[in-house]
Design an enzyme around this catalytic site. Structure first.
Site, mmCIF file in Angstrom:
data_model
loop_
_atom_site.group_PDB
_atom_site.id
_atom_site.type_symbol
_atom_site.label_atom_id
_atom_site.label_comp_id
_atom_site.label_asym_id
_atom_site.label_seq_id
_atom_site.Cartn_x
_atom_site.Cartn_y
_atom_site.Cartn_z
ATOM 1 N N ASP A 198 70.593 152.209 34.210
ATOM 2 C CA ASP A 198 69.864 151.247 35.038
ATOM 3 C C ASP A 198 70.741 150.910 36.234
ATOM 4 O OD1 ASP A 198 67.696 149.175 35.489
ATOM 5 O OD2 ASP A 198 69.473 147.888 35.388
ATOM 6 N N GLU A 290 66.042 156.081 36.980
ATOM 7 C CA GLU A 290 64.711 155.741 37.454
ATOM 8 C C GLU A 290 64.417 156.426 38.787
ATOM 9 O OE1 GLU A 290 63.951 151.219 36.116
ATOM 10 O OE2 GLU A 290 65.756 151.540 37.315
ATOM 11 N N CYS A 357 60.166 145.443 26.390
ATOM 12 C CA CYS A 357 61.197 145.348 25.357
ATOM 13 C C CYS A 357 61.537 146.741 24.854
ATOM 14 C CB CYS A 357 60.712 144.469 24.201
ATOM 15 S SG CYS A 357 61.918 144.335 22.847
ATOM 16 N N CYS A 360 60.606 146.785 20.532
ATOM 17 C CA CYS A 360 59.221 146.855 20.071
ATOM 18 C C CYS A 360 58.320 147.622 21.034
ATOM 19 C CB CYS A 360 58.662 145.453 19.850
ATOM 20 S SG CYS A 360 58.500 144.457 21.361
ATOM 21 N N CYS A 376 62.808 138.921 24.090
ATOM 22 C CA CYS A 376 61.439 139.360 23.805
ATOM 23 C C CYS A 376 60.640 138.204 23.204
ATOM 24 C CB CYS A 376 61.460 140.558 22.857
ATOM 25 S SG CYS A 376 59.812 141.227 22.502
ATOM 26 N N CYS A 381 59.155 140.484 17.080
ATOM 27 C CA CYS A 381 60.389 141.165 17.503
ATOM 28 C C CYS A 381 61.512 140.149 17.750
ATOM 29 C CB CYS A 381 60.115 141.992 18.762
ATOM 30 S SG CYS A 381 61.567 142.859 19.401
ATOM 31 N N ASP A 388 69.858 144.325 31.897
ATOM 32 C CA ASP A 388 70.132 145.678 32.392
ATOM 33 C C ASP A 388 70.280 146.663 31.232
ATOM 34 O OD1 ASP A 388 70.094 144.726 34.976
ATOM 35 O OD2 ASP A 388 72.243 144.303 35.001
#
Length: 426
Positions: A198, A290, A357, A360, A376, A381, A388
């Site tokens: 990230d 990404e 999340c 989950c 979350c 969860c 990050d």
């Protein structure tokens, strides 16, 4: 006999030149002649009919100009040919849609550079551990800082050699960039693990295994204070300047000091990026990042006059921070370094990675409590941790389920590829 499994690699190496005032003035003269030759070529291109715009005619014009204009003679003939090739390549890139049309190069804004196309004329010799010498046409032998192994002497052959160089001047002085060709064995598949990354600002690189790469400010507190003082001084002197008159020498000196500090910060940033990406490429087989449209991310929030934007100053600060981290350059370094080590760089869609999340797999409102913490809100969860870290785990999961970005027809398209490995619990 060369190894049939070897591949030819091309790379560059930049080294600092040790010049006295006289040698620096000679190279400055060559750089100014190269810039003027570019501008003369651009004028000739605009005045010449389309059917006569060929390399042979341009070469004849250059030869005639170097005979008639004395100061153009300071530029070596091979460097003049390099200017012509670069200019023609610029038009080809324009026609192919990769760049805009070539324009005139101004004295104050263009980068001063001189090309040395022939590597055999460089005569690179290592003097001792820290210094080497290089022969520059019409300049002579010049010392440069030796910081990397170069294929010279007994190490130079048909597959490993220096193919050329380029002299480039920045705010810290003149440097030489060698173009290097090496013959290296075909890399074997990397046996390391996969990792998602990230990209951020507070933490520039956060890996899915919990590793975080941070750095200090590129300039110390003393240097930042000096930069702020110089910028204020430049603003005052610029406000006093009479419109239409050239800049004062004091203002030019102040601009040079500002450029020197910024160049020092850029050099430190590039050094950190090289060390970080090298360590990542050596450890991991597949690096997943990404697909970011950085150009759109750093657009101003000012907006038009009829519909002005909000929080313009805050957005400007964010844009400067994103540009300072140079995410695009980080991905470029990771791409070629992973490939050389038998790994690969893969891009996945960026939408939702910071809000979903990673345990989950659900996106629940209010889970991103702050910029640094993710909790979350799913009752089943309740996972909490660094935001990050959560995003990097999502990035890796998208790759494992086969949702990757594949370039197609000049645009990035997200496709669900054939799943090679099943999604495992992280």
């Amino acid at each position: 006999m060369s190894d049939p499994c070897a591949v030819r690699q091309f790379s560059g190496h930049r080294a600092r030149l040790a010049l006295d005032a006289a040698l620096a003035r000679k190279i400055d003269a060559q750089a100014h002649a190269a810039r003027a030759l570019w501008n003369l070529l651009h004028v000739w291109w605009q005045m010449t009919p389309r059917e006569q715009r060929v390399a042979a005619h341009a070469d004849a014009v250059i030869r005639q100009a170097r005979k008639e204009i004395d100061w153009l003679g300071a530029l070596p003939a091979q460097a003049a040919q390099g200017v012509l090739k670069t200019y023609l390549r610029a038009w080809q890139n324009c026609w192919d849609g990769r760049a805009g049309a070539p324009t005139f190069k101004s004295r104050g804004k263009s980068t001063m550079s001189v090309d040395i196309p022939q590597g055999g004329n460089l005569q690179v010799v290592r003097v001792h551990r820290r210094w080497g010498t290089v022969s520059i046409p019409k300049i002579g032998h010049v010392k440069f800082r030796w910081t990397r192994h170069l294929p010279v002497g007994r190490n130079a052959n048909g597959g490993n050699r220096i193919t050329g160089a380029r002299l480039v001047k920045d705010a810290l002085g003149w440097h030489i960039t060698f173009r290097i060709q090496t013959l290296e064995p075909m890399p074997t598949p990397h046996a390391g693990p996969e990792v998602g990354i990230d990209l951020g600002i507070t933490v520039p690189l956060f890996l899915s295994d919990g590793t975080a790469f941070r750095h200090d400010p590129w300039l110390s507190a003393k240097e930042q204070a000096k930069l702020l003082r110089l910028e204020r001084t430049a603003a005052r002197r610029k406000a006093r300047r009479t419109p239409g008159r050239p800049r004062s020498r004091r203002l030019d000196i102040t601009y040079g000091q500002i450029a020197g500090l910024r160049a020092k910060a850029k050099r430190r940033a590039l050094d950190w990026q090289h060390k970080t990406t090298t360590a990542t490429a050596e450890r991991y087989s597949t690096v997943v990042v990404e697909q970011l449209n950085i150009t759109n991310m750093v657009k101003s929030a000012k907006g038009p006059l009829k519909a002005p934007g909000r929080h313009v100053r805050q957005k400007s600060g964010l844009n400067r921070a994103i540009s300072g981290e140079a995410w695009g350059r980080t991905m470029e370094l990771l791409a070629y370094k992973t490939a050389r080590r038998g790994g690969s760089l893969v891009k996945v869609p960026a939408a939702g990675t910071s809000r979903r999340c990673s345990t989950c797999g659900r996106t629940t409102a209010g889970s991103r409590e702050s910029q640094a913490v993710f909790v979350c809100k799913n009752p089943d969860c309740g996972w909490s941790g660094n935001a990050d870290h959560n995003a990097s785990r999502n990035v890796l999961h998208l790759y494992r389920i086969g949702l990757v970005v594949i370039p197609a027809a000049g645009r990035a398209v997200a496709r669900r590829a054939r799943r090679v490995k099943p999604a495992t619990a992280r």
